[in-house]
Design a protein around this motif. Structure first.
Motif, mmCIF file in Angstrom:
data_model
loop_
_atom_site.group_PDB
_atom_site.id
_atom_site.type_symbol
_atom_site.label_atom_id
_atom_site.label_comp_id
_atom_site.label_asym_id
_atom_site.label_seq_id
_atom_site.Cartn_x
_atom_site.Cartn_y
_atom_site.Cartn_z
ATOM 1 N N GLY A 126 -0.284 3.695 -2.836
ATOM 2 C CA GLY A 126 -1.574 3.123 -3.205
ATOM 3 C C GLY A 126 -1.416 2.401 -4.523
ATOM 4 N N GLY A 128 -1.539 1.177 -8.356
ATOM 5 C CA GLY A 128 -1.662 1.812 -9.664
ATOM 6 C C GLY A 128 -2.486 0.902 -10.584
ATOM 7 N N PHE A 138 2.460 -3.374 -5.926
ATOM 8 C CA PHE A 138 3.805 -3.254 -6.500
ATOM 9 C C PHE A 138 4.132 -4.375 -7.489
ATOM 10 C CE2 PHE A 138 4.585 -0.346 -2.875
ATOM 11 C CZ PHE A 138 5.184 0.686 -3.566
ATOM 12 N N ASN A 163 0.075 -1.134 1.095
ATOM 13 C CA ASN A 163 -0.044 0.285 0.757
ATOM 14 C C ASN A 163 -0.864 1.016 1.818
ATOM 15 O OD1 ASN A 163 1.180 0.876 -1.912
ATOM 16 N ND2 ASN A 163 -0.203 -0.720 -2.634
HETATM 17 N N1 URA Z 1 2.982 2.492 -6.162
HETATM 18 C C1 URA Z 1 2.642 2.283 -4.873
HETATM 19 O O1 URA Z 1 2.839 3.146 -4.021
HETATM 20 N N2 URA Z 1 2.069 1.131 -4.562
HETATM 21 C C2 URA Z 1 1.842 0.166 -5.448
HETATM 22 O O2 URA Z 1 1.317 -0.869 -5.078
HETATM 23 C C3 URA Z 1 2.218 0.398 -6.777
HETATM 24 C C4 URA Z 1 2.784 1.561 -7.122
#
Ligand code: URA
Length: 275
Positions: A126, A128, A138, A163
């Protein structure tokens, strides 16, 4: 020049606990059982005088949260109407059935980055804080490490990155199974639209949700699993691997994630055999 500061014991303990939590350890056991109540070290909990002990509240499960199935049904209906990735992004942005949207995330949903016709779909846990701000998955430190690994494996131009949930869980906690179940119809629709050849499941929370497994990531990673759509009609090979945030804390584990990526790339590059 001053010597580099030693990490405090608290930092070391925190990092070690995070390592075990990521590895799927959720309780500490001694080799031998030890009854602390019997040994008189901890007094058994007493109800207040004149009142019987109340039964412990049932832990929330997917089944005893009545609004989960309504939210899943709404997500399914909205996802089904989207015929391309832009329409799916708009549906996610308009969806109000996931509580995370109202728990401190910025107003925008974080959906995907990469190619909408990619042969590989990378699914993380998910967003951050950095992703919440940027509106893309990410993009923080963990994402930068993921990008370096994808580049080293020659995958940069061949990925769609998303995600299991589209809003930042407060305090970067792990998304709950209910939150993941509510967002799952959108993830599944993204898979149907992008049509990747395989999935890379990044971290335990992604692997467990996508594969519907209870094992920790250390036991799931590095081998092929089969992802199945909710109706069981579609399947894809899926490779779980360690989360880059974990690798930032435990650099020695990078070689295992690298081995997973090589296994995946070898299969991705294998020529399709005619049936
Ligand atoms: N960690 C995750 O699992 N997803 C992201 O988008 C950012 C960090």
């Amino acid at each position: 020049m001053t010597a580099a500061a030693e990490p405090s014991n608290a930092r070391i303990a925190e990092s070690l606990l995070a390592f075990w939590a990521d590895a799927g350890v959720d309780g500490m056991l001694l080799d031998e059982t030890f009854d602390r109540i019997e040994a008189g070290k901890v007094a058994p909990p007493q109800p207040p005088p004149g009142r019987a002990a109340a039964p412990a509240p049932a832990a929330p499960t997917l089944r005893n949260q009545p609004d989960v199935s309504a939210a899943v049904a709404q997500a399914q209906a909205m996802a089904a109407e989207a015929t391309d990735i832009e329409a799916l992004g708009a549906a996610i942005a308009a969806f109000e059935g996931c509580g995370l949207r109202f728990e401190g995330a910025a107003s925008q949903a974080v959906f995907y980055r990469g190619r909408a016709d990619a042969p590989l779909m990378v699914i993380g846990e998910g967003p951050g804080a950095d992703e919440d701000r940027a509106g893309q998955p990410f993009v923080g430190r963990a994402g930068q490490l993921l990008d370096r690994m994808l580049a080293a494996a020659g995958l940069t131009e061949r990925v769609f990155i998303t995600n299991t949930v589209f809003w930042r869980p407060p305090g970067n906690r792990t998304p709950t199974p209910a939150e993941q179940a509510i967002c799952a119809p959108f993830v599944e629709r993204a898979i149907a639209i992008v049509k990747p050849k395989m999935l890379l499941l990044v971290g335990g929370a992604s692997a467990k949700a996508m594969l519907k497994k209870e094992e920790g990531i250390l036991s799931l990673r590095g081998r092929w699993h089969e992802w199945r759509s909710a109706d069981g009609a579609h399947e894809l090979p899926a490779m779980p691997t360690l989360h880059p945030a974990f690798l930032l804390r435990q650099p020695a584990a990078k070689k295992r994630a690298w081995a997973d990526l090589l296994t995946l790339t070898e299969r991705l590059d294998r020529p399709d055999r005619p049936d």
